[in-house]
Design an enzyme around this catalytic site. Sequence first.
Site, short mmCIF file in Angstrom:
data_model
loop_
_atom_site.label_atom_id
_atom_site.label_comp_id
_atom_site.label_asym_id
_atom_site.label_seq_id
_atom_site.Cartn_x
_atom_site.Cartn_y
_atom_site.Cartn_z
N PRO A 12 -4.53 0.05 16.17
CA PRO A 12 -4.81 -1.44 16.81
C PRO A 12 -5.04 -2.67 15.88
CG PRO A 12 -5.67 0.22 18.37
CD PRO A 12 -5.31 0.85 16.97
N ASN A 13 -4.44 -3.79 15.82
CA ASN A 13 -4.78 -5.00 15.50
C ASN A 13 -4.41 -5.06 13.68
OD1 ASN A 13 -5.95 -6.31 17.68
ND2 ASN A 13 -7.71 -4.70 17.47
N ARG A 20 -5.86 -11.82 9.99
CA ARG A 20 -6.85 -11.49 10.84
C ARG A 20 -8.15 -11.48 9.90
NH1 ARG A 20 -8.13 -5.32 12.59
NH2 ARG A 20 -9.98 -5.51 13.91
N TYR A 25 -10.61 -8.56 5.61
CA TYR A 25 -9.66 -7.48 5.30
C TYR A 25 -8.55 -8.09 4.14
CZ TYR A 25 -11.39 -5.72 9.97
OH TYR A 25 -12.24 -5.06 10.74
N ASN A 76 -4.89 4.32 8.72
CA ASN A 76 -6.03 3.56 9.06
C ASN A 76 -6.10 3.34 10.44
OD1 ASN A 76 -7.71 1.47 9.45
ND2 ASN A 76 -7.28 0.09 7.88
N ALA A 79 -10.05 0.49 15.20
CA ALA A 79 -11.17 0.88 15.96
C ALA A 79 -10.93 2.10 16.55
CB ALA A 79 -11.28 -0.23 16.84
N HIS A 82 -13.37 4.92 15.70
CA HIS A 82 -14.67 4.93 16.47
C HIS A 82 -14.98 5.73 17.87
CE1 HIS A 82 -15.39 2.10 12.98
NE2 HIS A 82 -14.80 1.42 13.67
N ASP A 89 -8.04 14.79 18.56
CA ASP A 89 -7.34 16.13 18.70
C ASP A 89 -5.92 16.26 18.48
OD1 ASP A 89 -9.54 16.76 19.90
OD2 ASP A 89 -8.81 16.34 22.24
N GLU A 100 -8.14 9.23 5.71
CA GLU A 100 -8.47 8.10 6.59
C GLU A 100 -8.97 6.98 5.49
OE1 GLU A 100 -11.42 8.98 9.24
OE2 GLU A 100 -11.80 6.96 10.12
N HIS A 102 -10.28 2.98 5.60
CA HIS A 102 -10.70 1.59 5.99
C HIS A 102 -10.66 0.54 4.65
CE1 HIS A 102 -11.53 3.14 9.74
NE2 HIS A 102 -11.89 4.40 9.31
N SER A 104 -12.44 -2.37 4.88
CA SER A 104 -13.70 -2.54 4.82
C SER A 104 -14.75 -1.49 4.86
CB SER A 104 -14.07 -3.59 6.26
OG SER A 104 -14.15 -2.81 7.22
N ARG A 109 -21.31 -2.62 8.45
CA ARG A 109 -20.90 -3.61 9.44
C ARG A 109 -21.64 -3.10 10.54
NH1 ARG A 109 -14.64 -4.27 9.63
NH2 ARG A 109 -15.47 -6.10 10.96
N ARG A 113 -19.31 0.50 14.41
CA ARG A 113 -18.20 1.06 13.35
C ARG A 113 -18.78 2.39 12.55
NH1 ARG A 113 -14.56 -3.20 13.65
NH2 ARG A 113 -15.63 -5.22 14.20
#
Length: 152
Positions: A12-13, A20, A25, A76, A79, A82, A89, A100, A102, A104, A109, A113
């Site tokens: 998402p995002n 953004r 980022y 990535n 959110a 988290h 699963d 994985e 990220h 940032s 933060r 997070r």
Amino acid sequence: MQNGKLLLVHGPNLNRLGLRSPEIYGHTSLSQIEELVREMADGFGVATEGFQSNSEGAIIDFLQSYGPSCLGIIINPGALAHYGLSLRDCLEDISRPTIEVHISNVHRREEFRHRLVLSPVVEGQIVGLGVEGYRLAATYLLTRYTSDPGKG
Ligand code: DQA
């Protein structure tokens, strides 16, 4: 059956990358990241499949289709990292080498997070290195796969 594709998955995002919160980022867009990984994979003679969705279910549908035959996954999760237990699963179920990423440093933060629910089911995590994180993840998965395709 193994087809050797490298998957690049964004949650998402992350379609908003480059626009953004650039102070967090950076200015690189998602399509630029996809291009970077595609070029690296090309150099290894490997095809990539990119996917971004704002919906956890759509990401799971994608991973269930493409995951079992892929050589590895760079994800990535945004959110979902988290709280995305369904995604966790799914990754456990398809059981492919997964890194994985990220952009940032999530540990520097907000507290929400700091919890990374995919940790037990991914091979490794790269946080806080910006776009370089994708390059490192791709190098790791591509080198490992091409040095021993059986491992992929
Ligand atoms: C992120 C970190 C997450 O906490 C956040 O929700 C994102 C981006 C990162 O790349 O730094 O969407 O995954």
